[in-house]
Motif scaffolding. Structure first.
Motif, PDB file in Angstrom:
ATOM      1  N   GLY A  47       0.809  -1.199   0.000  1.00  0.00           N
ATOM      2  CA  GLY A  47       0.000   0.000   0.000  1.00  0.00           C
ATOM      3  C   GLY A  47       0.844   1.251   0.000  1.00  0.00           C
ATOM      4  O   GLY A  47       2.069   1.202   0.184  1.00  0.00           O
ATOM      5  N   LYS A  48       0.203   2.390  -0.203  1.00  0.00           N
ATOM      6  CA  LYS A  48       0.872   3.693  -0.192  1.00  0.00           C
ATOM      7  C   LYS A  48       0.347   4.526   0.988  1.00  0.00           C
ATOM      8  O   LYS A  48      -0.847   4.504   1.280  1.00  0.00           O
ATOM      9  CB  LYS A  48       0.604   4.436  -1.502  1.00  0.00           C
ATOM     10  CG  LYS A  48       1.136   3.721  -2.738  1.00  0.00           C
ATOM     11  CD  LYS A  48       0.807   4.515  -3.993  1.00  0.00           C
ATOM     12  CE  LYS A  48       1.330   3.801  -5.240  1.00  0.00           C
ATOM     13  NZ  LYS A  48       0.971   4.539  -6.487  1.00  0.00           N
ATOM     14  N   TRP A  49       1.256   5.229   1.614  1.00  0.00           N
ATOM     15  CA  TRP A  49       0.888   6.094   2.750  1.00  0.00           C
ATOM     16  C   TRP A  49       0.373   7.420   2.198  1.00  0.00           C
ATOM     17  O   TRP A  49       1.106   8.185   1.586  1.00  0.00           O
ATOM     18  CB  TRP A  49       2.089   6.312   3.653  1.00  0.00           C
ATOM     19  CG  TRP A  49       1.810   7.165   4.859  1.00  0.00           C
ATOM     20  CD1 TRP A  49       2.142   8.449   5.046  1.00  0.00           C
ATOM     21  CD2 TRP A  49       1.122   6.749   6.041  1.00  0.00           C
ATOM     22  NE1 TRP A  49       1.720   8.907   6.269  1.00  0.00           N
ATOM     23  CE2 TRP A  49       1.090   7.862   6.913  1.00  0.00           C
ATOM     24  CE3 TRP A  49       0.533   5.556   6.457  1.00  0.00           C
ATOM     25  CZ2 TRP A  49       0.480   7.811   8.181  1.00  0.00           C
ATOM     26  CZ3 TRP A  49      -0.061   5.495   7.714  1.00  0.00           C
ATOM     27  CH2 TRP A  49      -0.084   6.621   8.559  1.00  0.00           C
ATOM     28  N   VAL A  50      -0.894   7.706   2.391  1.00  0.00           N
ATOM     29  CA  VAL A  50      -1.523   8.913   1.855  1.00  0.00           C
ATOM     30  C   VAL A  50      -2.351   9.576   2.953  1.00  0.00           C
ATOM     31  O   VAL A  50      -3.322   8.992   3.453  1.00  0.00           O
ATOM     32  CB  VAL A  50      -2.438   8.597   0.650  1.00  0.00           C
ATOM     33  CG1 VAL A  50      -3.059   9.880   0.103  1.00  0.00           C
ATOM     34  CG2 VAL A  50      -1.669   7.855  -0.427  1.00  0.00           C
ATOM     35  N   ASP A  51      -1.950  10.779   3.335  1.00  0.00           N
ATOM     36  CA  ASP A  51      -2.722  11.585   4.287  1.00  0.00           C
ATOM     37  C   ASP A  51      -3.169  10.789   5.521  1.00  0.00           C
ATOM     38  O   ASP A  51      -4.333  10.806   5.920  1.00  0.00           O
ATOM     39  CB  ASP A  51      -3.946  12.191   3.598  1.00  0.00           C
ATOM     40  CG  ASP A  51      -3.569  13.351   2.689  1.00  0.00           C
ATOM     41  OD1 ASP A  51      -2.421  13.830   2.783  1.00  0.00           O
ATOM     42  OD2 ASP A  51      -4.423  13.773   1.884  1.00  0.00           O
ATOM     43  N   GLY A  52      -2.237  10.076   6.113  1.00  0.00           N
ATOM     44  CA  GLY A  52      -2.498   9.433   7.396  1.00  0.00           C
ATOM     45  C   GLY A  52      -3.053   8.037   7.326  1.00  0.00           C
ATOM     46  O   GLY A  52      -3.394   7.465   8.384  1.00  0.00           O
ATOM     47  N   VAL A  53      -3.151   7.439   6.142  1.00  0.00           N
ATOM     48  CA  VAL A  53      -3.663   6.071   6.037  1.00  0.00           C
ATOM     49  C   VAL A  53      -2.878   5.319   4.964  1.00  0.00           C
ATOM     50  O   VAL A  53      -2.218   5.938   4.106  1.00  0.00           O
ATOM     51  CB  VAL A  53      -5.168   6.052   5.675  1.00  0.00           C
ATOM     52  CG1 VAL A  53      -6.018   6.680   6.769  1.00  0.00           C
ATOM     53  CG2 VAL A  53      -5.414   6.738   4.334  1.00  0.00           C
ATOM     54  N   TRP A  54      -2.953   3.987   4.993  1.00  0.00           N
ATOM     55  CA  TRP A  54      -2.395   3.149   3.940  1.00  0.00           C
ATOM     56  C   TRP A  54      -3.489   2.897   2.900  1.00  0.00           C
ATOM     57  O   TRP A  54      -4.624   2.554   3.250  1.00  0.00           O
ATOM     58  CB  TRP A  54      -1.888   1.820   4.487  1.00  0.00           C
ATOM     59  CG  TRP A  54      -0.689   1.982   5.377  1.00  0.00           C
ATOM     60  CD1 TRP A  54      -0.642   2.037   6.733  1.00  0.00           C
ATOM     61  CD2 TRP A  54       0.656   2.109   4.922  1.00  0.00           C
ATOM     62  NE1 TRP A  54       0.646   2.214   7.171  1.00  0.00           N
ATOM     63  CE2 TRP A  54       1.476   2.253   6.065  1.00  0.00           C
ATOM     64  CE3 TRP A  54       1.267   2.126   3.657  1.00  0.00           C
ATOM     65  CZ2 TRP A  54       2.843   2.399   6.001  1.00  0.00           C
ATOM     66  CZ3 TRP A  54       2.639   2.262   3.595  1.00  0.00           C
ATOM     67  CH2 TRP A  54       3.418   2.402   4.746  1.00  0.00           C
ATOM     68  N   VAL A  55      -3.129   3.076   1.645  1.00  0.00           N
ATOM     69  CA  VAL A  55      -4.112   3.023   0.566  1.00  0.00           C
ATOM     70  C   VAL A  55      -3.669   2.021  -0.488  1.00  0.00           C
ATOM     71  O   VAL A  55      -2.496   2.000  -0.903  1.00  0.00           O
ATOM     72  CB  VAL A  55      -4.302   4.421  -0.071  1.00  0.00           C
ATOM     73  CG1 VAL A  55      -5.230   4.335  -1.274  1.00  0.00           C
ATOM     74  CG2 VAL A  55      -4.823   5.410   0.956  1.00  0.00           C
ATOM     75  N   TRP A  56      -4.640   1.189  -0.933  1.00  0.00           N
ATOM     76  CA  TRP A  56      -4.432   0.319  -2.091  1.00  0.00           C
ATOM     77  C   TRP A  56      -5.450   0.702  -3.147  1.00  0.00           C
ATOM     78  O   TRP A  56      -6.661   0.415  -2.997  1.00  0.00           O
ATOM     79  CB  TRP A  56      -4.643  -1.159  -1.721  1.00  0.00           C
ATOM     80  CG  TRP A  56      -3.529  -1.732  -0.897  1.00  0.00           C
ATOM     81  CD1 TRP A  56      -2.457  -2.435  -1.341  1.00  0.00           C
ATOM     82  CD2 TRP A  56      -3.393  -1.653   0.530  1.00  0.00           C
ATOM     83  NE1 TRP A  56      -1.650  -2.797  -0.310  1.00  0.00           N
ATOM     84  CE2 TRP A  56      -2.191  -2.333   0.874  1.00  0.00           C
ATOM     85  CE3 TRP A  56      -4.133  -1.056   1.558  1.00  0.00           C
ATOM     86  CZ2 TRP A  56      -1.739  -2.447   2.188  1.00  0.00           C
ATOM     87  CZ3 TRP A  56      -3.692  -1.162   2.853  1.00  0.00           C
ATOM     88  CH2 TRP A  56      -2.509  -1.852   3.159  1.00  0.00           C
TER      89      TRP A  56
END
Length: 825
Positions: A810-819
């Motif tokens: 995942g990618k770290w985006v604005d305080g969360v991990w995103v897939w």
């Protein structure tokens, strides 16, 4: 009017001879008088002679003349008797018959109290008939000119007679149903009850007779109407222009304006609610009630989704914002449309957290005020007694427990109104109107809480059964108008709720019944123990052992209150109301023990009365321990009766002992403010709208793991994002399996169950090709556009599992991990 004389009158030899102390006498005769010097001599002679001739029946007696500021020689007529048994109470000025009777009654000492007019239109010999009626179990016997057997020598003027009949018709319809003649000035009372009724009266005019009888009617003190011989006497003090004043008095009896004490009570209820919610009410957006578990998130979502549906003209009975793609049957969940819809403007302007906090705080205060109003109207007039009773009804330990999370069990202001309207039906005065209003109230309560309406109906049925057994005469008089009114109420209510209920039980995502497990009943020990939030006696460990969670501490009234209730029942057992209340409390407590009652400290299990209802429609979905909530208002009313009785007693020792017992029973139940903590910040990914770049039309955002009844913070993220995205999973009631059994949350698919297990265990399982295929099917079913993992316990193992399932980190985006699931498609 004063029971003592001004200095000038004392100098003239006028006196009040009674000192207000013991000994008691067998009979007191109370005569109100205003300028009665011409008729009073004959009346006193007749009464004195009759009582002396019947010394075997009334060995000790007294006559109290209550002078209403006469300007003739009325007072001298009394003083001239020079008989210590003939007393005088003097008023410095004319204030009305009501004030005279109130002052005179206060100084009487009789076991029985006869009130007769100075003209003695009903001969004193008629006392024999009234006394016989009183010994038959009644607390008052009133002379009547309108029942069979009554006779008259001379009639009054035709116009006065017509006005009197019209007035009596209004009185029967508005104030004291069933009594045909309330204005005949010849009435015999139980002395103590009469003194209590006169002390509670407020009217100074001719309406005092009706007000006192209305007090007896509300207190459930039986009144007999006895035919008497009567003759019109010239010189009546009732003038034609007095009739409008009597009508005004009737209105004051029927519609009581708020007094200073009532306003103080309302303010105190509001302050009590604010104190209870003090940890959150002043900053609802950033404070959380941890004992609500996940319910605060759920209820804020309910208010938010209702406001969104109203604002966009969508169906408020259904939503697919959680539980996507199947959605949620909102009517089958406790969304409280009766309040969440009216609160829509507040929700849209200030957010669901503010709306819910305001609703619960004001709703709790309004519930206490409604119980107070009912108690004052139907039970006792002492405002302090009603305040204590209403406080227990609204702030009892189980109510405080539900105040954490369940507004549908806290905001009950309609229930006392329903009870009052049902009692009006029993009176049989305006059946059609009262039936229509009751139907509207019931329909509204359906949209506030169906389970609380069912519990209220159970409590009312228990009370009605007990009251009917001890007062069969009332049943005979009231069953017909009651059934007729209930039929009218049903015909009004059912069309209003028919479609919502059809949607609830047959619409999308409806379910048949919901299971609550095997520990949904109260232990007998819970009824006698103290709740966690009891300020002085709270025991968190014991409360946790005797309840399923902090929001379901449905008993915990404490053994001191149980002992007090028992003592009140024994002491006031002669009152039908008390017996019926005691039966209702015991019945509700027994039902709350469930279908099988385990005897504490043993292995003995006995069948419980709930077994008769457990498998019945509607009852099968009830958490049986909640039936103990019925005890809160019942015990509150019982307490009000006792405190009202204490206020009326003259024995200071009894008052002090009784009030001490009340304090010892209530002090351990005083609640501490609900626990509150700082709320976790909403990740910027949701708060700042970053999610919009990852979720396309028709897609869902999938939190990792999916929200469920054990962890529903994602609902808060969704409301913070303005309900802009849909998501699978959630915290709601929905169907499971082919038999559509109700469960909490969405049925767990493979991927949801896998992620949930990792969250609780922190163990990364072996992810096979089959696992990835199942995950792909689940993501397709959910129409997932993005997977989002916020920082949380075990987020490392969760991130690893998702990486293996999706095939990339995942990618770290604005305080969360995103897939982003669009990548590589």
């Amino acid at each position: 009017m004063s029971a003592t004389h001004p200095p000038a009158e004392r100098a003239a030899g006028l006196r009040t001879t009674w000192t207000g102390g013991p000994p008691r006498v067998d009979l007191s005769v109370l005569i109100p008088a205003y300028n009665e010097e011409q008729r009073l001599v004959r009346t006193l002679d007749a009464v004195t002679r009759y009582l002396s001739d019947n010394a075997d029946r009334w060995p000790t007696w007294e006559i109290v003349v209550a002078d209403d500021g006469s300007t003739d020689a009325t007072r001298e007529v009394v003083v001239a008797r020079r008989d210590p048994r003939v007393q005088l109470v003097v008023g410095p000025r004319n204030r009305g018959k009501g004030h005279a009777l109130r002052s005179g009654a206060a100084v009487t000492r009789g076991r029985l109290l006869l009130v007769t007019d100075a003209d003695l239109a009903a001969p004193i010999e008629e006392l024999d008939h009234l006394d016989r009626a009183l010994t038959g179990g009644h607390t008052a016997a009133i002379g009547s000119r309108a029942v069979p057997g009554a006779t008259q020598d001379t009639r009054q003027h035709r116009l006065r007679e017509l006005l009197g009949r019209a007035g009596n018709a209004l009185i029967r319809r508005m104030v004291v149903p069933g009594l045909r003649d309330t204005q005949c000035g010849f009435k015999l009372f139980d002395g103590d009850k009469a003194r209590a009724a006169f002390a509670a009266s407020r009217l100074n005019g001719w309406g005092i007779d009706v007000e006192v009888l209305h007090h007896f009617h509300r207190a459930d003190w039986p009144v007999a109407e006895v035919p008497v011989h009567w003759s019109h006497q010239p010189g009546s003090k009732v003038r034609p222009w007095d009739y409008p004043r009597v009508l005004a008095d009737l209105a004051r009896i029927r519609i009581r304006p708020l007094g200073p004490a009532d306003l103080v009570a309302g303010v105190l209820f509001l302050l009590m609610a604010l104190a209870l919610y003090s940890g959150r009410v002043f900053d609802p957006d950033h404070r959380y009630l941890p004992d609500s578990l996940q319910d605060q998130n759920q209820w804020e979502w309910f208010f938010a989704v209702t406001a969104d549906s109203v604002a966009h003209l969508r169906n408020p009975l259904f939503s697919d914002l959680q539980g996507f793609p199947e959605g949620v049957n909102l009517m089958a969940n406790t969304v409280m449309l009766g309040l969440s819809v009216p609160f829509t403007p507040i929700t849209l302007l200030f957010g669901p957290a503010v709306s819910l906090s305001l609703c619960m705080t004001l709703g709790l205060a309004a519930t206490a005020a409604a119980w107070y109003w009912l108690i004052v109207k139907r039970v006792v007039r002492q405002r302090a007694a009603a305040f204590l009773g209403a406080s227990l009804a609204a702030f009892a330990p189980p109510m405080v427990s539900h105040a954490n999370a369940h507004p549908n069990f806290v905001i009950l202001f309609v229930i006392p109104l329903i009870i009052d309207r049902t009692l009006r039906l029993c009176e049989g005065t305006r059946v059609v109107r009262d039936g229509v209003i009751l139907g509207l109230m019931a329909a509204y309560q359906v949209f506030l809480g169906e389970e609380t309406l069912l519990l209220a109906a159970m409590g009312m049925l228990l009370f009605a059964a007990a009251y009917g057994l001890v007062r069969w005469d009332v049943v005979r008089q009231s069953w017909r108008p009651l059934l007729q009114g209930l039929a009218i109420a049903a015909s009004v209510c059912l069309p209003l709720i028919c479609y919502p209920l059809l949607w609830q039980f047959s619409g999308p995502q409806s379910y048949d019944s919901i299971l609550h497990g095997d520990n949904a009943a109260n232990s007998p020990l819970a009824l006698l123990s103290f709740a966690e939030r009891s300020l002085l006696a709270g025991d968190a460990r014991r409360a946790a052992a005797l309840s399923s969670n902090p929001t379901e501490q449905n008993a915990f009234y404490g053994w001191p209150l149980a002992l007090l209730a028992f003592a009140i029942t024994v002491r006031l057992w002669n009152r039908a109301l008390v017996r019926a209340l005691a039966f209702t409390a015991l019945g509700a407590a027994a039902l709350s023990l469930g279908p099988r009652i385990r005897i504490p400290l043993t292995d003995t299990v006995l069948p419980g009365p709930w077994a008769l209802l457990a498998d019945r429609p509607l009852f099968e979905s009830v958490i049986e321990s909640r039936v103990a909530l019925i005890c809160a208002p019942v015990l509150g009313i019982l307490l009000a009766v006792a405190v009202g009785r204490l206020a009326a007693t003259r024995n200071l020792g009894t008052q002090y002992t009784g009030l001490l017992a009340v304090c010892l029973a209530l002090l351990p139940l005083v609640p501490a403010p609900l626990k509150s903590v700082d709320r976790a910040e909403v990740p910027a990914f949701f708060a700042e709208g970053t999610w919009k770049g990852y979720v396309r039309e028709g897609e869902a955002l999938v939190p990792v793991p999916l929200p469920d009844p054990g962890a529903a913070e994602a609902l808060h993220w969704q409301t913070a994002a303005g309900l802009g995205f849909r998501m699978p999973g959630g915290y709601f009631n929905g169907p499971f399996g082919d038999d559509r059994t109700g469960v909490y949350g969405a049925p767990l698919r493979y991927t949801a169950d896998l992620l949930r297990t990792v969250r609780y265990t922190g163990v990364v399982p072996v992810v096979t090709a089959g696992s990835r295929e199942e995950a792909a099917r689940d993501l397709a079913h959910w129409k997932a556009g993005v997977l989002v993992l916020a920082p949380q316990p075990n987020d490392g193992p969760l991130r690893e599992v998702v990486r293996k399932l999706v095939g990339r980190p995942g990618k770290w985006v604005d305080g969360v991990w995103v897939w982003d699931l669009h990548e590589g498609r």
